[in-house]
Motif scaffolding. Sequence first.
Motif, short mmCIF file in Angstrom:
data_model
loop_
_atom_site.label_atom_id
_atom_site.label_comp_id
_atom_site.label_asym_id
_atom_site.label_seq_id
_atom_site.Cartn_x
_atom_site.Cartn_y
_atom_site.Cartn_z
N TYR A 173 -1.41 0.03 -2.23
CA TYR A 173 -2.55 0.80 -1.73
C TYR A 173 -3.52 -0.09 -0.97
CZ TYR A 173 -6.70 3.83 -1.90
OH TYR A 173 -7.81 4.58 -1.59
N PHE A 174 -3.80 -1.26 -1.53
CA PHE A 174 -4.79 -2.15 -0.92
C PHE A 174 -4.23 -3.01 0.21
CE2 PHE A 174 -7.01 -1.47 -5.03
CZ PHE A 174 -8.25 -1.09 -4.54
N MET A 175 -2.90 -3.21 0.24
CA MET A 175 -2.34 -4.22 1.14
C MET A 175 -2.47 -3.87 2.61
SD MET A 175 1.79 -3.76 0.85
CE MET A 175 2.62 -2.41 1.68
N ILE A 186 -9.14 1.13 3.60
CA ILE A 186 -8.02 0.87 2.70
C ILE A 186 -7.23 2.15 2.49
CG2 ILE A 186 -9.10 -1.07 1.51
CD1 ILE A 186 -9.96 0.84 -0.66
N GLY A 187 -5.99 2.01 2.10
CA GLY A 187 -5.16 3.17 1.83
C GLY A 187 -4.37 3.67 3.01
N HIS A 188 -4.31 2.90 4.10
CA HIS A 188 -3.49 3.29 5.24
C HIS A 188 -2.02 3.38 4.83
CE1 HIS A 188 -6.21 3.66 8.53
NE2 HIS A 188 -6.67 2.42 8.45
N VAL A 189 -1.26 4.06 5.64
CA VAL A 189 0.18 4.20 5.40
C VAL A 189 0.91 3.02 6.00
CG1 VAL A 189 2.20 5.64 5.80
CG2 VAL A 189 -0.04 6.71 5.48
N ASN A 190 1.78 2.40 5.20
CA ASN A 190 2.71 1.43 5.74
C ASN A 190 3.92 2.19 6.23
OD1 ASN A 190 5.30 -0.24 5.31
ND2 ASN A 190 3.70 -1.82 5.29
N GLU A 191 4.23 2.04 7.52
CA GLU A 191 5.25 2.88 8.14
C GLU A 191 6.62 2.72 7.49
OE1 GLU A 191 6.19 5.86 10.92
OE2 GLU A 191 4.27 4.99 10.38
N LEU A 286 -2.53 11.86 5.63
CA LEU A 286 -3.05 10.94 4.62
C LEU A 286 -4.04 9.98 5.27
CD1 LEU A 286 0.20 10.07 2.63
CD2 LEU A 286 -1.31 12.04 2.43
N VAL A 287 -5.20 9.91 4.72
CA VAL A 287 -6.26 9.09 5.31
C VAL A 287 -6.68 8.01 4.33
CG1 VAL A 287 -7.11 10.94 6.77
CG2 VAL A 287 -8.06 10.66 4.49
N GLY A 288 -7.21 6.93 4.88
CA GLY A 288 -7.70 5.85 4.05
C GLY A 288 -9.15 6.07 3.65
N ALA A 289 -9.63 5.19 2.81
CA ALA A 289 -11.03 5.23 2.36
C ALA A 289 -11.77 4.06 3.00
CB ALA A 289 -11.09 5.14 0.84
#
Length: 545
Positions: A173-175, A186-191, A286-289
């Motif tokens: 989640y954090f990476m 934070i919370g972006h999607v890793n493709e 899906l969105v990050g924070a």
Amino acid sequence: MGRRLPLTWRETSEGSGFIVFKRSQGVAAVAAAAAISLAAWAAPAHAEWKRAESPNFVVYYQGSESALRRYVRNLEVYDFVLRRRMGLPVGRPAARKLPIYLVSNGRGLAEISPGVGQAVAGVYFPRQEGIFATAIHDREQDYLLHEYFHHFSMQMDVVSNYPGWLIEGLAEYFMTAEIGEDTVVIGHVNENRASWIMGSSWIDLRDLLTKRPGELRDETDQATYYPIAWLLTHWFMSDETRRGQLLAYTQAVSRGEESVAAMETATGMSLADIRKALRRYTRQRLVGAGVRGDLPNPEITVTTLPASADDLLLIGQRLKVGVAQNRREATAARVRRLAARHPNDPFAQLQLGHAELHFGDRAAGVAILTRLLETEPNNVEALQLLASHHIYMAGETPDDAPGHIGEARRLLAHAYQIDPGQYYTLQMLAETRVGFDGYPNENDLTTWDLAFRGAPQLPGIRLGYARALMLAGEHQEAALLLEPLANAPHGGQAARTAGVLLERARTGQPPLSDAEIRAAAEAEEAQPDQPPGEGEDGDEGEDDA
């Protein structure tokens, strides 16, 4: 014929005790906006090594100082965000700074760890002589941030009772943190993770909640462990009500409740319903924070290393990692050739002494390190290496052991006076007392505690400290130390040993010997698996959604 799924990097435990990260292939990562990257500044050939030090990191790089400063600043911002999001105090540096070695390509990685594959993008080494990471500077850094979360969480003791899937899910989640000048998302999607979620059958949630990655036998389950751990974590973290449910779940698990029952109670949903909810969740955006404002502006000191570092900095780290038996002679010979270019350089002599002591001519290594201490009496690494030699000789020559142990403690006491925060010094001091009359006394426990505070990531320190606590009758404190290692997602011998000790600590029994622990762990490992449970909801048809 089955579908050909995209390749992705994944965390893999290696026999030598480090973590390797496979490089992404096949799908471009959305986070390659590279929150932490040096891609814009390619390092020129044969550039001098620079060393940047900040409150929590020491980073080595052959390239422009401005790029290096930005990289280190972003690392500090990432650390700040982790502290804020995990409810920890900010502005308090870790007990030990994490060194990171940035290299230009796979050859740089191989200089530290020969034999790494071409698909490797970085490695994290939690080793007795040094805890550090290395990474190719122009690759996406998700893998490095993933492992830093593990390093950080052990340092800050924030996930001691979390189940393995959540530890990995939070790291995922954090990476993908995207770090700007005054905003972090934070919370972006890793493709690559997303491609597995959308294009493959999922791991059964019951297996996700109850098994370590190494316990999975099906390749698709292994491949979707991290993506689904990330998805479930993201689902919880994206909603305030679900964050409360996640907290309730972790509290129940920490009290000893079974993971599946705790999950269903905390959410009020069956695993089948959670799976369906996750399927629906993947169909929305899906969105990050975001974290805004008040980001740190850390003090960063940059120095240029001597010319000897060009030849010996990376191979010097190889000496700390360890060298396979069939490469030891060649490694020592190579260090001799490189050190000969810098005959009066202390750094070169330190590496040469280290190589001879552990992989070449032990007597020559002792002589080189002794001469080095004549000119640099406060060289902590030289003191540690000579102390390790005397500890080794105490085991090899029992009749002379008292003299060797006494000399080792003298050298370590000097090293401690110079730098009281060196965990390796403290660990060796504690280990030289094991088995002696009165062990462990209060000073022994204090020494173990200081070593643990400096390097909670090292299983050997956790196990040594826990055993001392159990011998002293402090079983509850020992259990607290052992739980994170026993629950480690990657398992392994250290986790099995911790599990055996943990059961004894919980029941107030003394620790077992090394031989007894190995036998108990092997017996536990040989037990047949539980009969497989039924599927969660039989919705395989949804896997193509």
